[in-house]
Design an enzyme around this catalytic site. Sequence first.
Site, PDB file in Angstrom:
ATOM      1  N   ASP A   1      -4.184 -13.846  -2.418  1.00  0.00           N
ATOM      2  CA  ASP A   1      -3.609 -13.481  -1.126  1.00  0.00           C
ATOM      3  C   ASP A   1      -3.609 -14.745  -0.282  1.00  0.00           C
ATOM      4  O   ASP A   1      -4.668 -15.232   0.158  1.00  0.00           O
ATOM      5  CB  ASP A   1      -4.401 -12.348  -0.465  1.00  0.00           C
ATOM      6  CG  ASP A   1      -3.865 -10.976  -0.891  1.00  0.00           C
ATOM      7  OD1 ASP A   1      -3.018 -10.933  -1.800  1.00  0.00           O
ATOM      8  OD2 ASP A   1      -4.284  -9.963  -0.297  1.00  0.00           O
TER       9      ASP A   1
ATOM     10  N   ASP B   1      -0.432 -12.431   2.363  1.00  0.00           N
ATOM     11  CA  ASP B   1      -1.120 -11.430   3.192  1.00  0.00           C
ATOM     12  C   ASP B   1      -1.358 -12.090   4.545  1.00  0.00           C
ATOM     13  O   ASP B   1      -2.477 -12.470   4.903  1.00  0.00           O
ATOM     14  CB  ASP B   1      -2.432 -11.004   2.519  1.00  0.00           C
ATOM     15  CG  ASP B   1      -3.009  -9.765   3.183  1.00  0.00           C
ATOM     16  OD1 ASP B   1      -2.473  -9.364   4.227  1.00  0.00           O
ATOM     17  OD2 ASP B   1      -3.997  -9.214   2.664  1.00  0.00           O
TER      18      ASP B   1
ATOM     19  N   GLU C   1     -10.447  -7.219  -4.705  1.00  0.00           N
ATOM     20  CA  GLU C   1     -10.230  -8.284  -3.717  1.00  0.00           C
ATOM     21  C   GLU C   1     -11.491  -8.412  -2.865  1.00  0.00           C
ATOM     22  O   GLU C   1     -11.751  -7.579  -1.994  1.00  0.00           O
ATOM     23  CB  GLU C   1      -9.021  -7.922  -2.846  1.00  0.00           C
ATOM     24  CG  GLU C   1      -8.702  -8.993  -1.820  1.00  0.00           C
ATOM     25  CD  GLU C   1      -7.538  -8.596  -0.922  1.00  0.00           C
ATOM     26  OE1 GLU C   1      -6.574  -7.961  -1.414  1.00  0.00           O
ATOM     27  OE2 GLU C   1      -7.609  -8.909   0.279  1.00  0.00           O
TER      28      GLU C   1
ATOM     29  N   HIS D   1       0.893  -1.153   0.000  1.00  0.00           N
ATOM     30  CA  HIS D   1       0.000   0.000   0.000  1.00  0.00           C
ATOM     31  C   HIS D   1       0.939   1.213   0.000  1.00  0.00           C
ATOM     32  O   HIS D   1       1.999   1.167   0.637  1.00  0.00           O
ATOM     33  CB  HIS D   1      -0.822   0.115   1.280  1.00  0.00           C
ATOM     34  CG  HIS D   1      -1.744  -1.022   1.580  1.00  0.00           C
ATOM     35  ND1 HIS D   1      -1.359  -2.142   2.260  1.00  0.00           N
ATOM     36  CD2 HIS D   1      -3.065  -1.175   1.318  1.00  0.00           C
ATOM     37  CE1 HIS D   1      -2.409  -2.945   2.403  1.00  0.00           C
ATOM     38  NE2 HIS D   1      -3.449  -2.387   1.834  1.00  0.00           N
TER      39      HIS D   1
ATOM     40  N   GLU E   1      -8.516 -13.869  -1.611  1.00  0.00           N
ATOM     41  CA  GLU E   1      -7.836 -14.162  -0.345  1.00  0.00           C
ATOM     42  C   GLU E   1      -8.555 -15.298   0.379  1.00  0.00           C
ATOM     43  O   GLU E   1      -9.776 -15.268   0.549  1.00  0.00           O
ATOM     44  CB  GLU E   1      -7.789 -12.913   0.541  1.00  0.00           C
ATOM     45  CG  GLU E   1      -7.061 -13.213   1.845  1.00  0.00           C
ATOM     46  CD  GLU E   1      -6.884 -12.029   2.755  1.00  0.00           C
ATOM     47  OE1 GLU E   1      -6.475 -10.964   2.281  1.00  0.00           O
ATOM     48  OE2 GLU E   1      -7.148 -12.182   3.958  1.00  0.00           O
TER      49      GLU E   1
ATOM     50  N   ASP F   1      -5.747 -13.668   9.202  1.00  0.00           N
ATOM     51  CA  ASP F   1      -4.556 -13.537   8.350  1.00  0.00           C
ATOM     52  C   ASP F   1      -3.397 -14.417   8.820  1.00  0.00           C
ATOM     53  O   ASP F   1      -2.255 -13.957   8.958  1.00  0.00           O
ATOM     54  CB  ASP F   1      -4.077 -12.082   8.274  1.00  0.00           C
ATOM     55  CG  ASP F   1      -4.961 -11.221   7.389  1.00  0.00           C
ATOM     56  OD1 ASP F   1      -5.791 -11.765   6.641  1.00  0.00           O
ATOM     57  OD2 ASP F   1      -4.805  -9.986   7.443  1.00  0.00           O
TER      58      ASP F   1
ATOM     59  N   ASP G   1       2.297   2.036   3.353  1.00  0.00           N
ATOM     60  CA  ASP G   1       3.247   1.099   3.985  1.00  0.00           C
ATOM     61  C   ASP G   1       4.656   1.484   3.605  1.00  0.00           C
ATOM     62  O   ASP G   1       5.606   1.297   4.373  1.00  0.00           O
ATOM     63  CB  ASP G   1       3.088  -0.352   3.499  1.00  0.00           C
ATOM     64  CG  ASP G   1       1.681  -0.872   3.571  1.00  0.00           C
ATOM     65  OD1 ASP G   1       0.987  -0.515   4.525  1.00  0.00           O
ATOM     66  OD2 ASP G   1       1.306  -1.642   2.665  1.00  0.00           O
TER      67      ASP G   1
ATOM     68  N   ASP H   1     -10.944 -11.917  10.534  1.00  0.00           N
ATOM     69  CA  ASP H   1      -9.880 -12.001   9.550  1.00  0.00           C
ATOM     70  C   ASP H   1      -8.539 -12.176  10.267  1.00  0.00           C
ATOM     71  O   ASP H   1      -7.886 -11.202  10.619  1.00  0.00           O
ATOM     72  CB  ASP H   1      -9.923 -10.671   8.776  1.00  0.00           C
ATOM     73  CG  ASP H   1      -9.139 -10.682   7.504  1.00  0.00           C
ATOM     74  OD1 ASP H   1      -8.769 -11.765   7.042  1.00  0.00           O
ATOM     75  OD2 ASP H   1      -8.898  -9.583   6.959  1.00  0.00           O
TER      76      ASP H   1
ATOM     77  N   HIS I   1     -10.735 -14.356   3.339  1.00  0.00           N
ATOM     78  CA  HIS I   1     -11.950 -13.621   2.966  1.00  0.00           C
ATOM     79  C   HIS I   1     -13.009 -14.578   2.419  1.00  0.00           C
ATOM     80  O   HIS I   1     -14.203 -14.377   2.617  1.00  0.00           O
ATOM     81  CB  HIS I   1     -11.624 -12.552   1.922  1.00  0.00           C
ATOM     82  CG  HIS I   1     -10.678 -11.500   2.432  1.00  0.00           C
ATOM     83  ND1 HIS I   1     -10.257 -10.444   1.653  1.00  0.00           N
ATOM     84  CD2 HIS I   1     -10.079 -11.345   3.637  1.00  0.00           C
ATOM     85  CE1 HIS I   1      -9.438  -9.688   2.365  1.00  0.00           C
ATOM     86  NE2 HIS I   1      -9.305 -10.224   3.567  1.00  0.00           N
TER      87      HIS I   1
HETATM   88  C1  XLS Z   1      -7.575  -6.640   4.276  1.00  0.00           C
HETATM   89  C2  XLS Z   1      -7.036  -6.867   2.954  1.00  0.00           C
HETATM   90  C3  XLS Z   1      -5.945  -5.913   2.499  1.00  0.00           C
HETATM   91  C4  XLS Z   1      -5.738  -5.972   1.025  1.00  0.00           C
HETATM   92  C5  XLS Z   1      -4.950  -4.853   0.463  1.00  0.00           C
HETATM   93  O1  XLS Z   1      -8.328  -7.417   4.812  1.00  0.00           O
HETATM   94  O2  XLS Z   1      -6.622  -8.192   2.875  1.00  0.00           O
HETATM   95  O3  XLS Z   1      -4.768  -6.134   3.194  1.00  0.00           O
HETATM   96  O4  XLS Z   1      -5.141  -7.169   0.635  1.00  0.00           O
HETATM   97  O5  XLS Z   1      -5.514  -3.625   0.715  1.00  0.00           O
HETATM   98 CA    CA Z   2      -7.386 -10.714   5.375  1.00  0.00          CA
HETATM   99 CA    CA Z   3      -5.618  -9.267   1.261  1.00  0.00          CA
END
Ligand code: XLS
Ligand code: CA
Ligand code: CA
Length: 439
Positions: free
Chosen positions: A294, A337, A230, A99, A266, A307, A102, A305, A269
């Site tokens: 992702d 991710d 996404e 991003h 992802e 991750d 970042d 979420d 998600h």
């Molecule tokens: C958040 C998302 C984010 C996207 C990029 O849940 O996964 O990190 O991948 O903005």
């Molecule tokens: Ca996520």
């Molecule tokens: Ca993501």
Amino acid sequence: MKEYFSIGKIPFEGKDSTNQFAFKYYNPDEIIDGKPMREHLKFALSWWHTMGGDGTDMFGCGTTDKTWAESDPEKRAIAKVDAAFELMDKLSIDYYCFHDRDLSPEYSSLAESNEKLEKVVAYLEQKQKETGKKLLWGTAKCFDHPRYMHGAGTSPSADVFAYAAAQIKKALEATVRLGGTGYVFWGGREGYETLLNTDMGLELDNMARLMKMAVEYGRSIGFTGDFYIEPKPKEPTKHQYDFDTATVLGFLRKYGLDKDFKMNIEANHATLAQHTFQHELNVARTNGVFGSIDANQGDVLLGWDTDQFPTNVYETTMCMFEVIKAGGFTNGGLNFDAKARRGSFTMEDIFLSYIAGMDAFALGFKAARKLIADGRIDSFIADRYASWKTGIGADIISGKADLAALEAYALSKGEVVDSLTSGRQEMLESIVNNVLFSL
Ligand code: XLS
Ligand code: CA
Ligand code: CA
């Protein structure tokens, strides 16, 4: 050049190794179907989790120091680049994703933020030239700052929309300059908390307007890669507009964006949307919009979420099964991710979690190839639909049969329940086990 990590380059040692700092399955240079594994898997490092995420959560502060020994934000941004490239080299990762914020944080004005971002992008460009590392995709963080509390492209404020557009313009320029092959729209706060204060029709029209502008501008400055949406069903808003792949497809087609956009799927998600990871990939593939991934996993017992780094080989296998069927990655890749758990707070854990995720995908890739070569799943599916190849099935597909013809056919045939065969789900699941565990 300063070294940020005391761990050396991670070697491939094979499945019998007990060295935690070695790959057991990911052999970047192993040639499979004429190209090295690293090119099949196209792993990417996520700048936000890896270089910035310090373990802060809703209940507590960070547990890992991600300041890279610099208190000045500009110096820290440069140190992050050096540390990230060291990590990519040591882990044999060829790509990264970012991003805008970042790479370089938000300063007191948009002009200043842009100027400082450009310096980091120039440094990244130089580092890419020196190392051969590449940008997989870029994106703009249009959900963090308070101005985006009601959304960015879907904000009720036109001023906020304009600000987001300006940020996206700059992030696109950075992506193009760094040779990125993708640009992601993840609908950060593009959704709603209550319909009592929301004009959903206008918000969706506006989101499409912003995406159209991005496509026009991106193409005008030489971006030939894919735009991605996404999908995610919830979090941070109660209802995210990009709920899942099928919902996003409807949106893209309504607004004529389906030629430029594909999906960035992802895993976590997908499960938040009550789908399997494979379901989302399959919907994207069968609709010709499979783009990038992702790579992470959620926790079935938690509704948010998380991750997590992916370690579930069933999931990585069925993911790679879909990727192979989609013809492999073109502009996309496998972006981690993912973040180490808050309690896995040491620098070693960064390495260990990437090794775990990369090995899980290498195993999944090999297992998926075996599953396809084995052929039992594919031939079962082909046989199951054999009635569409000839006779009345072929007539329906070719458009020869209409309702009247089908009525005549059904009347002459009589009861057809006997034409059905078993779905054999359990047998198929055991074939997957058989293939997986005879590796
Ligand atoms: C958040 C998302 C984010 C996207 C990029 O849940 O996964 O990190 O991948 O903005
Ligand atoms: Ca996520
Ligand atoms: Ca993501």
